[in-house]
Design a protein around this motif. Structure first.
Motif, PDB file in Angstrom:
ATOM      1  N   GLU A   1     -20.958   4.712   2.457  1.00 56.10           N
ATOM      2  CA  GLU A   1     -20.525   5.424   3.568  1.00 56.10           C
ATOM      3  C   GLU A   1     -20.444   4.487   4.891  1.00 56.10           C
ATOM      4  OE1 GLU A   1     -23.061   6.196   1.652  1.00 56.10           O
ATOM      5  OE2 GLU A   1     -21.866   7.443   0.444  1.00 56.10           O
ATOM      6  N   ASP A   2     -20.955   3.299   5.045  1.00 57.64           N
ATOM      7  CA  ASP A   2     -21.278   2.528   6.073  1.00 57.64           C
ATOM      8  C   ASP A   2     -20.229   1.444   6.323  1.00 57.64           C
ATOM      9  OD1 ASP A   2     -23.107   4.384   7.154  1.00 57.64           O
ATOM     10  OD2 ASP A   2     -24.845   2.867   6.368  1.00 57.64           O
TER      11      ASP A   2
ATOM     12  N   VAL B   1      -9.810 -11.611  -4.110  1.00 56.93           N
ATOM     13  CA  VAL B   1      -9.933 -10.553  -5.015  1.00 56.93           C
ATOM     14  C   VAL B   1     -11.096  -9.615  -4.189  1.00 56.93           C
ATOM     15  CG1 VAL B   1     -10.682  -9.315  -7.091  1.00 56.93           C
ATOM     16  CG2 VAL B   1      -9.395 -11.719  -7.124  1.00 56.93           C
ATOM     17  N   ALA B   2     -10.568  -8.595  -3.696  1.00 56.09           N
ATOM     18  CA  ALA B   2     -11.471  -7.685  -2.981  1.00 56.09           C
ATOM     19  C   ALA B   2     -11.538  -6.235  -3.426  1.00 56.09           C
ATOM     20  CB  ALA B   2     -10.906  -7.614  -1.430  1.00 56.09           C
ATOM     21  N   THR B   3     -12.634  -5.915  -3.215  1.00 56.38           N
ATOM     22  CA  THR B   3     -13.095  -4.441  -3.748  1.00 56.38           C
ATOM     23  C   THR B   3     -13.290  -3.516  -2.348  1.00 56.38           C
ATOM     24  OG1 THR B   3     -13.541  -4.879  -5.912  1.00 56.38           O
ATOM     25  CG2 THR B   3     -14.384  -3.160  -5.165  1.00 56.38           C
ATOM     26  N   TYR B   4     -12.698  -2.321  -2.233  1.00 56.60           N
ATOM     27  CA  TYR B   4     -12.908  -1.629  -1.251  1.00 56.60           C
ATOM     28  C   TYR B   4     -13.166  -0.151  -1.603  1.00 56.60           C
ATOM     29  CZ  TYR B   4     -11.227  -4.853   2.317  1.00 56.60           C
ATOM     30  OH  TYR B   4     -11.122  -5.909   3.180  1.00 56.60           O
ATOM     31  N   HIS B   5     -14.145   0.395  -1.099  1.00 57.27           N
ATOM     32  CA  HIS B   5     -14.576   1.959  -1.412  1.00 57.27           C
ATOM     33  C   HIS B   5     -14.213   2.639   0.106  1.00 57.27           C
ATOM     34  CE1 HIS B   5     -17.411   5.065  -2.920  1.00 57.27           C
ATOM     35  NE2 HIS B   5     -16.088   5.664  -2.927  1.00 57.27           N
ATOM     36  N   ASP B   6     -13.427   3.463   0.038  1.00 57.34           N
ATOM     37  CA  ASP B   6     -13.223   4.060   1.577  1.00 57.34           C
ATOM     38  C   ASP B   6     -12.876   5.624   1.164  1.00 57.34           C
ATOM     39  OD1 ASP B   6     -12.865   4.140   4.400  1.00 57.34           O
ATOM     40  OD2 ASP B   6     -11.146   3.094   4.280  1.00 57.34           O
ATOM     41  N   TYR B   7     -13.178   6.417   2.207  1.00 56.05           N
ATOM     42  CA  TYR B   7     -12.976   7.701   2.458  1.00 56.05           C
ATOM     43  C   TYR B   7     -11.983   7.916   3.629  1.00 56.05           C
ATOM     44  CZ  TYR B   7     -17.366   7.918   0.164  1.00 56.05           C
ATOM     45  OH  TYR B   7     -18.457   7.705  -0.688  1.00 56.05           O
ATOM     46  N   TYR B   8     -10.884   8.895   3.063  1.00 56.52           N
ATOM     47  CA  TYR B   8      -9.870   9.165   4.593  1.00 56.52           C
ATOM     48  C   TYR B   8      -9.431  10.615   3.865  1.00 56.52           C
ATOM     49  CZ  TYR B   8      -6.072   8.376   1.222  1.00 56.52           C
ATOM     50  OH  TYR B   8      -5.094   8.383   0.203  1.00 56.52           O
TER      51      TYR B   8
ATOM     52  N   TYR C   1      -9.925  12.113   0.346  1.00 52.01           N
ATOM     53  CA  TYR C   1      -9.777  11.259  -0.705  1.00 52.01           C
ATOM     54  C   TYR C   1     -11.018  10.220  -0.800  1.00 52.01           C
ATOM     55  CZ  TYR C   1      -5.280  13.098  -1.065  1.00 52.01           C
ATOM     56  OH  TYR C   1      -3.985  14.222  -1.101  1.00 52.01           O
ATOM     57  N   ASP C   2     -11.537   9.972  -1.847  1.00 48.55           N
ATOM     58  CA  ASP C   2     -12.572   9.013  -1.978  1.00 48.55           C
ATOM     59  C   ASP C   2     -11.735   7.748  -2.827  1.00 48.55           C
ATOM     60  OD1 ASP C   2     -14.659   7.505  -2.752  1.00 48.55           O
ATOM     61  OD2 ASP C   2     -15.697   8.871  -3.886  1.00 48.55           O
TER      62      ASP C   2
ATOM     63  N   LYS D   1      -4.154   2.374  -0.178  1.00 48.65           N
ATOM     64  CA  LYS D   1      -4.972   3.427   0.561  1.00 48.65           C
ATOM     65  C   LYS D   1      -6.195   2.939   1.059  1.00 48.65           C
ATOM     66  CE  LYS D   1      -2.650   6.557  -2.372  1.00 48.65           C
ATOM     67  NZ  LYS D   1      -2.193   7.918  -2.665  1.00 48.65           N
ATOM     68  N   ALA D   2      -6.998   2.117   0.918  1.00 51.92           N
ATOM     69  CA  ALA D   2      -8.248   1.607   1.316  1.00 51.92           C
ATOM     70  C   ALA D   2      -8.154   0.529   2.269  1.00 51.92           C
ATOM     71  CB  ALA D   2      -8.998   1.073   0.091  1.00 51.92           C
ATOM     72  N   ALA D   3      -7.333  -0.568   2.047  1.00 49.46           N
ATOM     73  CA  ALA D   3      -7.362  -1.648   2.941  1.00 49.46           C
ATOM     74  C   ALA D   3      -5.848  -2.351   2.765  1.00 49.46           C
ATOM     75  CB  ALA D   3      -8.652  -2.523   2.800  1.00 49.46           C
ATOM     76  N   GLU D   4      -5.532  -3.051   3.905  1.00 48.76           N
ATOM     77  CA  GLU D   4      -4.421  -3.894   3.640  1.00 48.76           C
ATOM     78  C   GLU D   4      -4.798  -5.302   3.979  1.00 48.76           C
ATOM     79  OE1 GLU D   4      -1.259  -2.488   6.320  1.00 48.76           O
ATOM     80  OE2 GLU D   4      -1.072  -0.535   5.162  1.00 48.76           O
ATOM     81  N   VAL D   5      -5.843  -5.859   4.608  1.00 44.13           N
ATOM     82  CA  VAL D   5      -6.130  -6.970   5.010  1.00 44.13           C
ATOM     83  C   VAL D   5      -7.663  -7.276   4.531  1.00 44.13           C
ATOM     84  CG1 VAL D   5      -4.313  -7.174   7.007  1.00 44.13           C
ATOM     85  CG2 VAL D   5      -6.970  -6.400   7.363  1.00 44.13           C
TER      86      VAL D   5
END
Length: 183
Positions: free
Chosen positions: A70-71, A102-109, A128-129, A167-171
């Protein structure tokens, strides 16, 4: 005569010791570093770097987030890179870097939809999660300092673009203030 022999002996021993120290210094081919800037941000990063030649190297960085999902959206990043150095010292001074990640993101929007019905504005929203793992390409520039004892410090900045589900991050970030040891 004794003073001259003593002086010559001292100079020859000093030159042998100096040559051995220079040889040891030149035989270093790798570094292990900790990125202090990313650690303060909650994503500690450890880097290993191997020298190909006197002015180029390859390496890889691994960062894992410590904060909750969440943070912080960034959860994990593995970033191999190639660096080209322009300094007078072996693999030190100003450098440019090409990297992948190789990047992993977990985002809420939240997605909002608005439409008209019977002359009224209707609002709908969906939460969305999103968890994504993407591949990216990037670049950075920086400067590396080297001490006589093979301790290093470097500062660099750059970024990369992630490809895939956006959906989570572009950079992804490629920034750091690192300390480490050359061995």
């Amino acid at each position: 005569m004794k003073k001259i022999l003593l002086l010559l002996s001292f100079l020859s021993v000093s030159s042998i010791i100096s040559a051995q120290e220079d040889q040891e210094f030149d035989d270093t081919k790798q570094e292990l570093k900790l990125n202090l800037a990313m650690s303060v941000a909650g994503v500690p990063e450890i880097t290993y770097e191997y020298f190909l030649e006197d002015n180029s190297s390859v390496g890889a960085s691994l960062a894992i987030a410590l904060d909750s999902e969440e943070d912080m959206a960034l959860r994990f990043i593995f970033s191999p890179y190639y660096r080209l150095f322009f300094g007078k010292k072996k693999n030190a001074g100003f450098f440019i870097e090409a990297n992948t990640a190789v990047a992993t993101y977990h985002d809420y929007y939240v997605s909002y939809d608005f439409y008209y019905e019977d002359d009224m504005i209707i609002e709908e929203h969906s939460i969305y999660d999103v968890k994504t793992t993407n591949f990216g390409l990037g670049a950075a520039v920086g400067f590396k300092l080297l001490t006589r004892n093979n301790y290093i410090g470097e500062i660099y900045a750059g970024a990369g673009r992630l490809f895939g589900d956006q959906k989570a991050a572009e950079v992804y970030p490629r920034v750091g203030i690192t300390i480490g040891k050359r061995f």
